[in-house]
Write an enzyme that holds these catalytic residues in place. Structure first.
Site, PDB file in Angstrom:
ATOM      1  N   ALA A 330      -0.112 -12.973  -8.089  1.00 26.57           N
ATOM      2  CA  ALA A 330      -0.033 -11.759  -8.849  1.00 26.57           C
ATOM      3  C   ALA A 330       0.790 -10.510  -8.095  1.00 26.57           C
ATOM      4  CB  ALA A 330      -1.564 -11.230  -9.256  1.00 26.57           C
ATOM      5  N   SER A 331       0.090  -9.368  -8.451  1.00 29.29           N
ATOM      6  CA  SER A 331       0.793  -8.157  -8.049  1.00 29.29           C
ATOM      7  C   SER A 331       0.885  -7.888  -6.476  1.00 29.29           C
ATOM      8  CB  SER A 331       0.176  -6.996  -8.244  1.00 29.29           C
ATOM      9  OG  SER A 331       0.115  -7.109  -9.999  1.00 29.29           O
TER      10      SER A 331
END
Lengths: 730, 368
Positions: A330-331
């Site tokens: 993810a981020s």
């Protein structure tokens, strides 16, 4: 007359003839004695060496002596794995008059159940009569006391003490230390192949998982020998010579008991993991995967019931989430992806792109949404990282292309084994065009690249890789090898196990790396940063990046509502961070499963870890005593039991609901209840498949009788190892 | 007491001094070896000493009897021995697969032991009736006298004893001057007989023993075990031996039958080749003395009997040591006057009693 004459003449002749015969006889006797003597000379002089050796071979037997296994300590010298004497009740059948009766009488003193008695009598039949056979192992202190008092009443009954492994901190270090257990057939074969079987002649246990397995050869030590004289029935008469065993080397870890306790405390009952390492040398300071399990169970031979519970628990306690749990990162990958873009020239520090809340490819109607519905406006790389703007990275990834991203990220440490010193590790997946072609028989599409831009899609990484790649960012392209163990210690020397970082990525401009790091600093410290809340008031100049990984796809237009969806479909909270910003000493990666947003759920855990790390030693809270640890262990075991109880109830209720719904909607082709589970993307940390894993929703396969079957649906290396290795008291 | 007086006093008791001394020395060596071989059990050695004393008593008793009396009793003894063997054949007591004994209730009587003396006596009696060298038909008769008990004993089965008994008779024939032609012929006949013996008369266990002799390692845990362990014991003794009660093969019980048939291996292991040489000299002295007695004997009967007894004694020694050291098949022959046991002592010392009788009664006959 004539006859008489002959008789007289014969009398002398007879004596002569007789004496001649006597002489012949005597010569024969001497000759035959000579033959005997010649033969004896052959035996006693010519072949003396051969027969002497054979006589010694008859009487001299080598009895192997097991070496003491090396201890394991944490970085401050706290004992984490020790050797403790255990007592067992043993009988020598040859010396016992009436075995059955003796066993009956012993069973009146201490509890010896049917199973133990049967196993004993089975062993008696197989072993030689003078060999000592255990009737009951792992006696309690009370049992030892009772038996010690009554032992004089029995002949051939002894109390034997033997060293066995004990892990005083229970489940706290399990996924790092692993455990030892009885050597199984397969391991015997391996030992034979590596010509180690002689060294294990007296050893009963071997490292099964974790550090105990990885450093087995050094922890084990060298076997000793006792030369004993035996009689023709194999009974030992006396000891002739002894070569003592050499204890295994003591292992000192990088792990810190205080940090482990903090990690366990911070995660509470959440599923998740915390890993903290030193970006300068790869030393792992904290390594905790929750829930864990008590390794002592496995040392003594775990009961079938307990083993099934651990194996079948939806929480997957046997899985080491740090190295085997696979998540789209993810981020958390945005800072590194930013560096990749800058170094590649795809973007510059000044590049700004508009973010209307979504990203759209030319000629593709489908939009990629930003997590902020209304967008971040014009975004540069700083804002992109600080506010975790998805659109900026969709664009960057699309422009840079999967080949360059994959190349950069693989060098940084994704999609490859980290080289950590335990064998239980998944390498994750850094997807490439070739990979997709082979795996899915499809061409790589631009949409795939865009998903990669926010660390989703086919990208899968372990929490350890998240920490490791953050260290690569800090080290400006130098990749560390994480090490749980710091050094071996024996009489001769200390042997460091740490490895120097390796410059994995060719740097174009060091400033590019500094940009991302600065953005991470601001994320944790500047107004608007996604981790600022978690690090308010932190004095050690922290930096970090949050991540929130969607477990299920939210259809366009739909709103994510944590309360409305199944607990196990809530977002996974992630955080990677380091501190201090200018001279980083620690990197932390936290994943809290199904907890929600990374900023509010994972970053606070990292904060606790860093706070503890940067608290001066004098001000750190006192470590709990072993008694307190034991109490905590008991509480945790009780919590686990309660959780398992709850899961079982929930499952039963869910099945009842499904059944009811099925009955109501009989005419419909597809039961409504299954729709959700088939569309759920990877939620389980145990899967290495790219297909959405739905094991958490499906009824667990019931393992009947034998727990050694592998569960369908799980592809965890650990599951396999465990099912093969552990001796189950079933 | 001067040497002469000493001699004459022994003479008075019909004891042959040198023979007695050598026998006593051998018996003492045997008792010491037995003590080492059998778990240092003094009670057992004392028991054995008692049996030896009993046998010595019998020897002394038999030494008093005039050889002429033996001659007179030869035929009756032989005939009654045959009779007992027939009783054994039909009503005998069986142990370990052999029928060798007559159960008298309080004890068991083994007629074959008696035949060990009765056969040479009978053959000597017969051959002494005729002038030397014997005619062929006398030789044939002598063989017949040997054959009957030999076959009966071989049938028990007790091959070892039957062969020894046959030999004791044949020795008499040899000493009586049986021509070398017949000796050669008998030897050839025996050689021809061997395959028949092997294929039709020998039991499987007997065949195994013989086969094992040529290659003990072919059955190291079965038939070859005794021989292998015994050879290891002897070989590991070396030149000087491991010392009394220090033999590992015997003390740790790897050696089977170490107090009976295989006691020589215990001796050789603990005393080494040097001890063995000493033992051989002692045996050679006894045998030599026996032959001297035979040579000085005054009538053919005494000569034949003394010579046969002496040579039979040697055969015992040779067969036992040969089988223990692995050059002869394992047959149940004890090492004379060393191996544990009562019966063999009585039979052997009875033989020496007769020897002493021959040795000490000659002057009184005054036949010269």
């Amino acid at each position: 007359m004539r006859k008489r004459r002959i008789a007289i003449a014969d009398h002398v002749a007879e004596a002569l003839l007789f004496n001649r015969r006597l002489l012949v006889a005597f010569v024969m006797v001497v000759l035959l004695f000579g033959v005997l003597l010649l033969n004896l000379y052959q035996l006693q002089v010519v072949k003396y060496e051969e027969y002497s050796t054979r006589a010694d071979g008859n009487r001299i037997k080598l009895v192997p002596l097991s070496p003491n296994r090396g201890m394991i300590y944490d970085r401050n010298g706290v004992l984490l794995a020790e050797n403790r004497p255990v007592h067992s009740l043993e009988l020598v059948p040859e010396q016992v008059k009436d075995l059955a009766q003796t066993v009956q009488e012993l069973a009146k003193l201490i509890v010896i159940d049917e199973e133990q008695q049967q196993a004993f009598f089975k062993e008696v039949k197989q072993q030689r009569r003078f060999k000592s056979i255990a009737l009951k192992e792992h006696l309690t202190e009370q049992e030892v006391a009772i038996l010690a008092v009554h032992l004089h009443q029995f002949s051939g009954v002894t109390l034997e003490a033997r060293l066995t492994r004990n892990y005083p901190y229970g489940d706290l270090f399990t996924h790092a230390l692993g455990y030892i257990g009885k050597i199984n057939e397969k391991e015997y074969k391996q030992l034979e192949e590596s010509q180690q079987s002689a060294n294990y002649a007296a050893t009963r246990d071997i490292g099964k998982v974790g550090l105990e397995k990885f450093y087995e050869s050094q922890l084990h030590g060298t076997v000793g020998y006792q030369e004993v004289e035996v009689n023709s029935r194999g009974r030992v008469i006396r000891t002739l010579r002894e070569q003592p065993a050499i204890s295994g080397d003591d292992l000192y870890l990088s792990l810190d008991l205080g940090l482990q306790l903090k990690a366990q405390e911070a995660l509470g009952e959440n599923r998740g993991s915390v890993v903290m390492l030193d970006p300068r040398d790869g030393a792992v300071l904290a390594f905790y995967s929750n829930p864990s399990y008590n390794p002592n169970l496995f040392v003594h031979g775990i009961s079938g019931k307990n083993y099934r519970m651990l194996l079948n628990s939806p929480d997957r306690p046997l899985v080491n989430r740090i190295t085997q749990g696979l998540f789209p990162p993810a981020s958390t990958i945005k800072p590194l992806l930013g560096v990749a873009g800058l170094e590649n020239g795809t973007v510059t520090e000044q590049t700004r792109i508009p973010d209307p809340g979504f990203y759209r490819l030319p000629n593709v109607s489908r939009p990629w949404r930003d997590h902020l519905k209304w967008g971040h406006g014009y975004v540069d790389i700083y804002t992109g990282i600080i506010k975790s703007c998805d659109t900026y990275f969709y664009d960057l990834a699309y422009k840079m292309g999967i080949d360059k991203i994959a190349d950069f990220m693989t060098k940084a440490g994704f999609g490859r084994p980290s080289g950590i010193d335990i064998h239980e590790e998944n390498e994750g997946n850094m997807p490439t065009r070739e990979w997709k072609k082979i795996k899915h028989k499809q061409n790589w599409g631009p949409g795939d690249t865009i998903n990669i831009g926010i660390g989703q899609g086919y990208w899968q990484a372990t929490p350890l890789q998240m920490a490791l790649t953050t260290a690569t960012l800090i080290n400006t392209g130098a990749r560390i090898t994480p090490r749980l163990a710091r050094n071996f210690h024996n009489q001769q020397q200390d042997q460091s196990l740490l490895l120097a970082p390796e410059q994995a990525i060719t740097v174009v401009d060091p400033n590019n790396w500094a940009i991302s790091r600065e953005a991470m600093r601001r994320t944790a410290q500047q107004e608007g940063g996604t981790a600022r809340g978690a690090f308010l008031g932190a004095t050690y100049d922290p930096a970090g990046k949050t991540g929130t990984q969607q477990v299920i796809n939210i259809a366009a237009g739909q709103k994510y509502n944590a309360k409305a969806i199944n607990e196990r479909h809530r977002d996974n909270a992630m955080f990677v961070g380091y501190a201090p910003h200018h001279n980083p000493e620690v990197v932390v990666a936290v994943v809290v499963e199904n907890a929600g947003g990374g900023g509010s759920n994972a970053a606070p855990v990292a904060r606790i870890m860093m706070d503890h790390y940067f608290t001066p030693a004098a001000e750190k809270p006192a470590l709990p005593t072993l008694a307190e640890i034991a109490l905590m262990q008991e509480q945790r075991a009780a919590q686990m039991l309660a959780r398992e109880q709850r899961y079982a109830e929930e499952k039963a209720a869910e099945e009842a609901r499904k059944l009811k719904r099925q009955q109501q909607t009989e005419p419909q082709a597809v039961p409504a209840g299954t729709t959700e589970s088939t569309t759920a993307p990877a939620a389980a940390p145990v899967t290495t498949t790219e297909k959405p894993a739905t094991i958490q929703d499906q009824p667990q396969p019931v393992v009947n009788g034998s727990t050694t079957e592998q569960q369908p649906g799980t592809n965890s290396a650990l599951t396999q190892t465990q099912s093969e290795d552990n001796s189950i008291d079933d | 007491m001067t040497e002469q007086e000493h001699q004459s006093r022994l003479m008075h008791w019909h004891i042959d001094g040198p023979l007695l001394g050598a026998l006593l020395l051998l018996i003492v060596i045997g008792l010491f070896t037995l003590y080492s071989a059998d778990g240092h059990d003094l009670a057992k050695v004392e028991g054995q000493a008692l049996k030896v004393a009993f046998a010595m008593g019998i020897m002394t008793m038999l030494a008093q009897i005039n050889p002429q009396s033996y001659r007179r009793w030869s035929l009756p003894m032989y005939v009654s021995g045959l009779f007992f063997l027939l009783i054994v054949e039909f009503f005998g007591y069986t142990a370990k697969g052999s029928t060798r004994w007559i159960d008298l209730g309080f004890t068991k009587f083994q007629p074959s032991e008696m035949m060990k003396l009765a056969v040479p006596m009978a053959v000597a009696w017969y051959m002494a009736k005729h002038p030397m060298p014997p005619r062929t038909r006398d030789v044939l008769a002598g063989f017949l006298i040997c054959a009957a008990p030999t076959l009966l004993i071989a049938k028990q089965p007790d091959l070892g004893t039957s062969i020894l008994i046959a030999m004791s008779g044949v020795f008499v024939l040899f000493f009586s001057g049986m021509s070398w032609r017949i000796i050669g012929f008998v030897a050839a006949l025996l050689a021809a007989f061997l395959p028949i013996l092997w294929h039709f008369l020998m039991y499987d266990y007997q065949k195994r023993r013989v086969l094992t002799l040529f290659d003990p390692e072919r059955d190291p845990l079965g038939a070859g075990y005794q021989t292998i362990q015994s050879m290891i014991a002897i070989g590991s003794g070396g030149i000087e031996g491991k010392g009394w009660m220090q033999g590992t093969q015997s003390q740790l019980e790897f050696l089977p039958e170490r107090h009976t048939d295989f006691i020589f291996a215990v001796f050789a292991e603990e005393m080494g080749l040097m001890g063995v040489c000493g033992l051989f000299l002692l045996y050679l002295f006894i045998i030599g003395r026996g032959l001297v007695i035979a040579s000085r004997a005054q009538d053919n009967y005494s000569r034949f009997l003394a010579g046969s007894i002496t040579l039979t004694f040697f055969v015992y020694v040779f067969v036992n040591i040969g089988m223990v050291s692995g050059i002869l098949p394992v047959v149940g022959v004890p090492l004379p006057l060393v191996s544990f046991g009562g019966t063999s002592f009585v039979t052997l010392l009875a033989g020496f009693g007769i020897l002493m009788s021959v040795s000490t009664h000659k002057r009184m006959l005054a036949k010269q």
